[in-house]
Enzyme design. Structure first.
Site, short mmCIF file in Angstrom:
data_model
loop_
_atom_site.label_atom_id
_atom_site.label_comp_id
_atom_site.label_asym_id
_atom_site.label_seq_id
_atom_site.Cartn_x
_atom_site.Cartn_y
_atom_site.Cartn_z
N TYR A 46 0.91 -1.08 -0.01
CA TYR A 46 -0.28 0.06 0.00
C TYR A 46 0.77 1.18 -0.01
CZ TYR A 46 -3.75 3.09 1.57
OH TYR A 46 -4.90 4.11 1.62
N TYR A 103 -6.78 4.77 -7.08
CA TYR A 103 -6.90 4.52 -5.62
C TYR A 103 -8.01 4.24 -5.14
CZ TYR A 103 -6.32 6.12 -0.84
OH TYR A 103 -6.22 6.12 0.68
#
Lengths: 388, 388
Positions: A291, A342
């Site tokens: 991430y 995203y």
């Protein structure tokens, strides 16, 4: 420690995602995005929506499970669950929660997902005058820490101070992700290559983060179907087994009291659980999805997961080591949060599944084991290890 | 159907609650209330806070798990989870989620709780001019359905229309709860008895709901510690085993499209799962804690759980049948949401545990099995069956 009861007992059997578009450009509601990603994942698994009896998400997804179930035509929901308190820390955690529901006989097929149309609700990346702050935010706001970028810039700057990590090393993470996105037509940054010099010349957002250190602001949704290893055998796709998965926080992770928490992505304890549960070590990982809200946190996450020693993450990401096809640990092979889209990191979960199926656009040759690290943060984080 | 894997595999080993006070009268923050109830539950179990590695709640509890863990001194959090989309439907569901974490080896001792200081954040029972509505609310708001009372009044009125249910039958529920609260010094309505005539004379809130048909508005918190049946043997209290627990929604529960959803507390499918999992029938239940945001929903919940036929809930609650000590199905033996306190129904969970320990202030003689029904609603509901 005895063998973790859930090891290899559950599997991801379907993945789905919407088209990914830049912030504010989708014509569909966040609810529609969620439904589309979920339906695609169900179709990918070769299942019918009537087989689904669980839904879970994270980071306060704005959709409501009853309305989703009604709109999708799910006959009965037996599990609806939200990882609590996480931001991007919840991608693997939502899968974890789904696994628990399946393993305990509480649901048969659970869809974990995240839908995010920031364009319709305001931007994570901006603070507003008069903005209400609560909980953990209240500790930082009086000092000007209003946005995620401000908070994580502070941690990244400390890492630079302690270990000599450089802006060019942050850039190496961004360049790797952008390079991988050039092979992935789903990626928002497909067709828009970037060099380290482009990174160095991009404008400062919050020192030390330049524009290209920050994740995209985009609209989209991604989803995955989880079921038991036994039921997985009858699904259309080759099952991707969940060897281990963990979530949580270490001591005082939610606190600014302890300065030792300032140079870490806060995965120490969670990663330790993860490797024990999965029964593997960092050396066994062939490819990783890590991430990236901001580049600096990837470096710390790499350290936390034992791919190098603490403080050595900066040099580790240089020299193409994290780049496909030749790096020893290719990361974020779809482009990830920095260059694909995203979706609060759920696109890293779907990419991990593709790697284990052998269908990534940056397929790591003979990859058998993939790590997903979801989120750095003062809120709970989560991670998991998948195998083909 | 094969035996449900989790039957009797987990147990509640500790309970705790704060002082319950009327809306706005507590001097402590919601966060402090949460911490106090959690610490009391841990102490009651004979555990140390260092043993706790999971926290879960429901209905969007405003506390944050990282901050709670930091404040309490929990060394590592391995599970933090929120039932998604429920209001009061989450009490048993939060326990369910804790059970799954324990059963899967993902956490050892999980605290489920709910803290509610409405006095500090605004009232559930009131709508405001300019109030933002979203999700499922958006379907009702244009027609004036802004508050829970308005929504459930509509359902209760339909039940009255179809089956002849009367206001006096609604009152019988309120009277039973108030009667039980007279034995319970924790109850906000302790020392304030009420007759059916008092109920009939109380002012109308939303037709057919009078003041005494509505749950209390109060401040407080309640908590329970869940662990494995094996670990439970070493705890201080006699374990209360979780025979079965279920959560979820039926088809189109979140919809106003289907008028067949208007005379039910929406437990049909969830209750069916529950009895199958626990391996018992309604005849086996000795005592029940049935969520009462409003009296009418208790009548429908009793029907949904098979204690009588559909439409017969009104007569069922009359004649002292739901009253301790002589009724055939004593309900809400602490006073419940109507007369003890409104912790969003978690006080029903702690009371169920007391009944199974034999320590209720309205102890049902030789009670061995207790039902908890959490929430009516268009959002997911949950219920569970405990045994001594």
């Amino acid at each position: 420690m005895s063998v973790w009861p859930m090891r290899d007992q559950t599997a991801i059997v379907g993945i789905g995602e919407t088209e990914y578009t830049k912030w504010g450009q989708t014509r569909r509601s966040e609810f529609q995005l969620a439904c589309e990603a979920i339906l695609k994942a169900i179709e990918d698994a070769g299942l019918n929506v009537k087989d689904i009896d669980g839904l879970c998400s994270y980071a306060g997804d704005r959709n409501e499970p009853s309305l989703l179930a009604t709109a999708l035509g799910i006959p009965q929901l037996r599990f609806s669950n939200m990882l609590w308190g996480g931001g991007g820390g919840g991608g693997s955690g939502a899968v974890h929660n789904a696994c628990m529901a399946v393993f305990s006989g509480s649901a048969n097929h659970v869809v974990a997902f995240r839908a995010l149309a920031q364009g319709q609700f305001g931007r994570f990346g901006q603070s507003r005058t008069g903005q209400k702050v609560s909980g953990g935010q209240a500790y930082g706001a009086p000092f000007g820490l209003m946005t995620p970028a401000q908070r994580f810039a502070l941690q990244t700057r400390r890492h630079m101070h302690l270990y000599g990590t450089t802006s060019r090393q942050l850039g190496a993470v961004a360049v790797a992700c952008r390079k991988h996105a050039q092979h992935n037509p789903r990626a928002i940054m497909y067709g828009r290559p970037m060099t380290l010099e482009d990174h160095q010349n991009s404008r400062m957002i919050v020192d030390p983060f330049r524009l290209y250190d920050c994740c995209l602001e985009s609209d989209g949704a991604a989803a995955a179907v989880i079921t038991s290893a036994e039921r997985a055998k009858n699904c259309k796709q080759r099952p991707v087994y969940i060897m281990g998965v963990s979530q949580g926080t270490g001591f005082q992770q939610g606190s600014f009291a302890d300065k030792s928490k300032f140079d870490t992505a806060n995965f120490e304890e969670v990663a330790k659980d993860l490797y024990e549960r999965a029964g593997v070590t960092p050396r066994d990982i062939d490819v990783a999805q890590i991430y990236e809200n901001f580049t600096g946190m990837v470096i710390m996450s790499i350290e936390n997961h034992g791919f190098c020693k603490k403080g050595e993450g900066g040099p580790f990401v240089e020299g193409g080591r994290i780049e496909w096809p030749d790096g020893e640990l290719p990361i974020n092979t779809s482009g990830g949060n920095l260059s694909e889209a995203y979706t609060h990191g759920f696109e890293l979960v779907t990419e991990a599944v593709r790697q284990m199926r052998g269908t990534s656009t940056c397929q790591v040759k003979d990859a058998e084991i993939c790590l997903v690290a979801s989120g750095p943060g003062v809120t709970p984080v989560s991670d998991m290890i998948l195998r083909r």
